[in-house]
Design an enzyme around this catalytic site. Structure first.
Site, mmCIF file in Angstrom:
data_model
loop_
_atom_site.group_PDB
_atom_site.id
_atom_site.type_symbol
_atom_site.label_atom_id
_atom_site.label_comp_id
_atom_site.label_asym_id
_atom_site.label_seq_id
_atom_site.Cartn_x
_atom_site.Cartn_y
_atom_site.Cartn_z
ATOM 1 N N SER A 46 8.310 3.337 5.390
ATOM 2 C CA SER A 46 9.434 3.670 4.528
ATOM 3 C C SER A 46 9.035 3.595 3.068
ATOM 4 O O SER A 46 7.915 3.934 2.709
ATOM 5 C CB SER A 46 10.628 2.774 4.812
ATOM 6 O OG SER A 46 11.783 3.318 4.223
ATOM 7 N N ASP B 185 0.870 -1.171 0.000
ATOM 8 C CA ASP B 185 0.000 0.000 0.000
ATOM 9 C C ASP B 185 0.906 1.220 0.000
ATOM 10 O O ASP B 185 1.823 1.305 0.833
ATOM 11 C CB ASP B 185 -0.841 0.065 1.277
ATOM 12 C CG ASP B 185 -2.035 -0.878 1.273
ATOM 13 O OD1 ASP B 185 -2.118 -1.730 0.372
ATOM 14 O OD2 ASP B 185 -2.871 -0.755 2.182
ATOM 15 N N HIS C 178 4.812 -7.510 -0.234
ATOM 16 C CA HIS C 178 4.427 -8.747 -0.911
ATOM 17 C C HIS C 178 5.078 -8.845 -2.293
ATOM 18 O O HIS C 178 5.585 -7.861 -2.822
ATOM 19 C CB HIS C 178 2.903 -8.823 -1.027
ATOM 20 C CG HIS C 178 2.205 -8.919 0.291
ATOM 21 N ND1 HIS C 178 1.607 -10.083 0.736
ATOM 22 C CD2 HIS C 178 2.024 -8.008 1.284
ATOM 23 C CE1 HIS C 178 1.076 -9.877 1.929
ATOM 24 N NE2 HIS C 178 1.318 -8.628 2.288
#
Length: 292
Positions: free
Chosen positions: A256, A96, A153
Site C-alpha cells: 500500500s 521501502d 518504521h
C-alpha cells in the site's frame, strides 16, 4: 473525470469504482494465511520469481521458514540490510518505496497527481484541530510495490499521542489509479498515527488498498480486519508507547502507501528526495530544522 485522462485511465477508474473491494481483500486475506505447505511454498517461490525478490536481504530465504505467504510477505530483513541514516535530526524514510509526491502542504491541500489534489481535512477524517496542526507543513507520499519490504518504521523518535481508524474504500494505490481516481487517499480506508517528536507533531498514515487484507501496529496488533463502518479514535498516555527512530511501527499485510505529515517551519526535505525517487527504509528523507 478530467479530459486529460487517457481511455485506459478512464477504464481503470470505472473498474476500480465498481470492484467489490472489501470482498476481494477478504478473500486475499484468507488465501495468504493458508498453511498447507505445498500451496504456500509454491506461492512464495512463484511470487519471488515474478517480482524478482532479493532473498539475500531476508532474515530467511527458505520458504519452509514461513508458516504462510503473509509471513513471507511481511518478512524481517537480516541485520544490517537497512542501515539507518545517522543523526537524530535526520528524517528517515519509514518504508521501502517510490516517492509519489513530496513537498509543502499548500494551506490544507496536498497534491495527489498532476492536475489532482486532495484535502488534508478529509485525509485526517474531518478532524479540524489535527488539520490545523499540519496546515502549511510538509508531506511525503510513498508507495510500496509488491516487491518491497513491507514493515513500517519511525522516521523520528516519538511518543504516540493518538490513533484514528478511518473506514473507506480500498482502491488500488498504483500510479495509474492515483492518476485516475479523484481524492483517492482521502477515500481509502486508513490508519492515522500521531506522535510527539523533536520536530513537534508527526503523523504517519497507513493507507489501505485492494488486497491489503490487514494493517497492524506494534502496540495493538491487527487493526483490520474486521472492516468497520465508523471512525475510531484512541488517545494514549504520554509514556505508554515510545518508539526510537528507525523502530518498527507496523506493517502492511500486502502492499500500500504511507503518507508522512510534519508541521510547518520545522523540517526540510533533502534535495534528493523527489517525486519518482526510490527510497529504502532508513535512508534520509530530510532534516529537522527547528527542535521543539
Amino acid at each position: 473525470m478530467t479530459e486529460s485522462l487517457s481511455r485506459a485511465d478512464r477504464a481503470n477508474a470505472w473498474l476500480q469504482e465498481h470492484l467489490p473491494h472489501h470482498a476481494l481483500s477478504g478473500l486475499m486475506h484468507r488465501l495468504t494465511r493458508i498453511t498447507w505447505r505445498p500451496f504456500k511454498n509454491t506461492l512464495i517461490r512463484g511470487f519471488s520469481r515474478l517480482y524478482d525478490i532479493d532473498l539475500t536481504e531476508a532474515a530467511s530465504a527458505d520458504p519452509d521458514a514461513y508458516p504462510n505467504f503473509n509471513a513471507f510477505f511481511t518478512r524481517a530483513l537480516r541485520d544490517g540490510a537497512r542501515p539507518l541514516a545517522p543523526g537524530e535530526t535526520v528524517i528517515a524514510s519509514p518504508v521501502d518505496g517510490l516517492i509519489g509526491q513530496i513537498g509543502a502542504i499548500q494551506g490544507t491541500s496536498l497534491i495527489q497527481a498532476k492536475g489532482r489534489s486532495f484535502s488534508l481535512l478529509e485525509l485526517l477524517g474531518g478532524d479540524a484541530a489535527l488539520t490545523e496542526t499540519f496546515a502549511g507543513g510538509n508531506y511525503a507520499v510513498i508507495y510500496l510495490s509488491p516487491r518491497d519490504y513491507h514493515r513500517i518504521h519511525m522516521p523520528l523518535a516519538g511518543a504516540l499521542l493518538r490513533t484514528g481508524y478511518i473506514p473507506g474504500r480500498l482502491f488500488s494505490v498504483n500510479e495509474a489509479t492515483v492518476r485516475a481516481v479523484p481524492n483517492l487517499y482521502a477515500r481509502n480506508e486508513r490508519l492515522i498515527t500521531v506522535f510527539d517528536t523533536g520536530a513537534g507533531p508527526m503523523a504517519v498514515i497507513l493507507v489501505g488498498a485492494i488486497f491489503v487484507g490487514s494493517m497492524q501496529t506494534v502496540w495493538s496488533g491487527v487493526v483490520t480486519p474486521p472492516y468497520r463502518q465508523v471512525p475510531e479514535w484512541h488517545r494514549f498516555g504520554e509514556d505508554s508507547v515510545r518508539l526510537a527512530r528507525g523502530a518498527e511501527l507496523g506493517r502492511f499485510n500486502m502492499g500500500s502507501t504511507v503518507i508522512l505529515l510534519l508541521p510547518a517551519g520545522r523540517t526540510a526535505w533533502d534535495a534528493d528526495a523527489q517525486a519518482g525517487a526510490f527510497m529504502r527504509m532508513g535512508q534520509a528523507l530530510g532534516r529537522v530544522t527547528r527542535i521543539e
